[in-house]
Every structure is written in structure tokens, then in C-alpha cells.
Design a protein around this motif. Structure first.
Motif, PDB file in Angstrom:
ATOM      1  N   GLU A  86      -1.592   4.334   3.985  1.00 53.26           N
ATOM      2  CA  GLU A  86      -2.390   5.160   4.902  1.00 53.26           C
ATOM      3  C   GLU A  86      -2.859   4.325   6.092  1.00 53.26           C
ATOM      4  O   GLU A  86      -2.775   4.764   7.250  1.00 53.26           O
ATOM      5  CB  GLU A  86      -3.571   5.774   4.168  1.00 53.26           C
ATOM      6  CG  GLU A  86      -4.364   6.748   5.016  1.00 53.26           C
ATOM      7  CD  GLU A  86      -5.449   7.437   4.236  1.00 53.26           C
ATOM      8  OE1 GLU A  86      -5.691   8.628   4.500  1.00 53.26           O
ATOM      9  OE2 GLU A  86      -6.080   6.792   3.361  1.00 53.26           O
ATOM     10  N   THR A  87      -3.319   3.105   5.827  1.00 51.54           N
ATOM     11  CA  THR A  87      -3.752   2.207   6.899  1.00 51.54           C
ATOM     12  C   THR A  87      -2.590   1.912   7.846  1.00 51.54           C
ATOM     13  O   THR A  87      -2.788   1.791   9.056  1.00 51.54           O
ATOM     14  CB  THR A  87      -4.300   0.893   6.311  1.00 51.54           C
ATOM     15  OG1 THR A  87      -5.412   1.207   5.474  1.00 51.54           O
ATOM     16  CG2 THR A  87      -4.729  -0.068   7.393  1.00 51.54           C
ATOM     17  N   SER A  88      -1.380   1.831   7.290  1.00 52.52           N
ATOM     18  CA  SER A  88      -0.179   1.563   8.093  1.00 52.52           C
ATOM     19  C   SER A  88       0.322   2.804   8.826  1.00 52.52           C
ATOM     20  O   SER A  88       1.289   2.725   9.577  1.00 52.52           O
ATOM     21  CB  SER A  88       0.948   1.030   7.202  1.00 52.52           C
ATOM     22  OG  SER A  88       0.563  -0.178   6.597  1.00 52.52           O
ATOM     23  N   GLY A  89      -0.287   3.954   8.573  1.00 50.93           N
ATOM     24  CA  GLY A  89       0.095   5.178   9.266  1.00 50.93           C
ATOM     25  C   GLY A  89       1.321   5.864   8.685  1.00 50.93           C
ATOM     26  O   GLY A  89       1.925   6.705   9.353  1.00 50.93           O
ATOM     27  N   LEU A  90       1.668   5.555   7.433  1.00 54.33           N
ATOM     28  CA  LEU A  90       2.873   6.137   6.837  1.00 54.33           C
ATOM     29  C   LEU A  90       2.579   7.367   5.988  1.00 54.33           C
ATOM     30  O   LEU A  90       3.470   8.199   5.774  1.00 54.33           O
ATOM     31  CB  LEU A  90       3.611   5.087   6.014  1.00 54.33           C
ATOM     32  CG  LEU A  90       4.056   3.852   6.821  1.00 54.33           C
ATOM     33  CD1 LEU A  90       4.687   2.824   5.893  1.00 54.33           C
ATOM     34  CD2 LEU A  90       5.018   4.238   7.921  1.00 54.33           C
ATOM     35  N   ALA A  92      -0.695  10.387   4.881  1.00 56.92           N
ATOM     36  CA  ALA A  92      -2.020  10.959   5.126  1.00 56.92           C
ATOM     37  C   ALA A  92      -2.510  11.519   3.796  1.00 56.92           C
ATOM     38  O   ALA A  92      -1.716  12.011   2.994  1.00 56.92           O
ATOM     39  CB  ALA A  92      -1.934  12.065   6.170  1.00 56.92           C
ATOM     40  N   THR A 108       3.644  10.985   7.041  1.00 53.79           N
ATOM     41  CA  THR A 108       3.510  11.129   8.492  1.00 53.79           C
ATOM     42  C   THR A 108       4.913  11.009   9.096  1.00 53.79           C
ATOM     43  O   THR A 108       5.875  10.696   8.389  1.00 53.79           O
ATOM     44  CB  THR A 108       2.617  10.018   9.072  1.00 53.79           C
ATOM     45  OG1 THR A 108       3.271   8.760   8.850  1.00 53.79           O
ATOM     46  CG2 THR A 108       1.224  10.023   8.439  1.00 53.79           C
ATOM     47  N   SER A 110       5.890   8.648  10.978  1.00 53.24           N
ATOM     48  CA  SER A 110       6.277   7.242  10.794  1.00 53.24           C
ATOM     49  C   SER A 110       6.767   6.990   9.374  1.00 53.24           C
ATOM     50  O   SER A 110       7.696   6.204   9.155  1.00 53.24           O
ATOM     51  CB  SER A 110       5.097   6.319  11.088  1.00 53.24           C
ATOM     52  OG  SER A 110       4.716   6.408  12.434  1.00 53.24           O
TER      53      SER A 110
END
Length: 158
Positions: A86-90, A92, A108, A110
Motif C-alpha cells: 500500500e505504501t508503494s502504491g500497488l 488500496a 491500483t 501501478s
């Protein structure tokens, strides 16, 4: 002196189910060794993290617990990995509207790109490894593996 030529004993042939068992164990060992060879580079995802992402590939969202089971991880380990993903934006995460105790995970854009890139790395190897087998043979192999998975899932914990 005898002129007899000694021959090697005939090899003992394994039953097909024994051969399958040996091959299955070998494959599982190869996967464990692959996980052991992983290096955790900054920004690179581990094999286990990809396992979590792949569970979401064709789903809109899944509960954390279900995703953990699909990736063969404990819920606690999956939660820790999802924190990083989640921190890496992969991925949600959101709370379920029906049960606030349930956390739903979705990919996501990404995350979808990461899966596509990972699949591209292995697609040619996968194709080469299976090229000599017909579609019917691959479907039989798939059915055998599905049956084995069901058998292992049905074994009670003692």
C-alpha cells in the motif's frame, strides 16, 4: 577365467503415481529455493509479494484473509506485506461496508502494471517449459494438480 559379461540389473520402474509424487516434491523444492534466492532490493517486490498481487489480478477486491490463503501466507504476514504494498502504491485497502472488521484489498493501476511486468519476465520461460506438451496433456496435468490441491486441503490438522 570366465568370459561372462556382467550386466547391470534392470532399473526398477516407478509406478506413475510414485513418479508424479517425486516430481511434485521436486517442483515444491524448486519453488522454495526460488524464494530463498530472492534478494530484497529497494523498490523490488519479492516472490511472495507478487503472490499476493496475483491473487487480485482478476478480482475487483478481496478480503485480506482470503488473499492470504490464496498466497499461502498467514493473515499476519499478508497484512505486513500489504502495508508495504500500500505504501508503494500497488494496492488500496478499504473497510467493508457490510462488516467493518473486514478489510478489502484491491489493485491500483501501478499494481496491475507490476503484475504485467512480472508475467512478461516469466512468460517465455513458461512457454518453453511447456512447449512439447499438447493442450490436452496440459489440461490433464491441471486436473491432476487440482485434485492434489483438494486432497491436501481435505487432510485434517492433527
Amino acid at each position: 577365467m570366465s568370459s561372462e559379461v556382467k550386466t547391470a540389473p534392470a532399473p526398477v520402474l516407478e509406478e506413475p503415481s510414485q513418479r508424479l509424487g517425486r516430481s511434485f516434491k521436486s517442483t515444491m523444492g524448486s519453488l522454495r529455493r526460488l524464494r530463498g534466492r530472492e534478494t530484497h532490493k529497494c523498490g523490488a517486490l519479492s516472490f511472495a509479494q507478487y503472490g499476493l498481487l496475483f491473487g487480485l489480478e482478476d478480482k475487483d477486491e478481496l478480503p485480506t484473509r482470503e488473499l492470504a490463503v490464496m498466497a499461502d501466507l498467514s493473515a499476519a504476514t499478508a497484512t505486513q506485506m500489504l502495508d508495504h504494498l500500500e505504501t508503494s502504491g500497488l494496492v488500496a485497502r478499504t473497510r467493508s461496508d457490510y462488516d467493518k472488521r473486514v478489510v478489502l484489498v484491491s489493485l491500483t493501476a501501478s499494481g496491475r502494471e507490476a503484475i504485467m511486468a512480472h508475467k512478461a519476465r516469466f512468460q517465455s520461460r513458461w512457454g518453453e517449459a511447456l512447449a512439447e506438451f499438447s493442450d490436452d496433456e496440459l489440461l490433464v496435468a491441471s486436473a491432476v494438480l487440482d485434485r492434489l490441491a483438494a486432497m491436501f486441503d481435505e487432510i485434517p490438522a492433527d
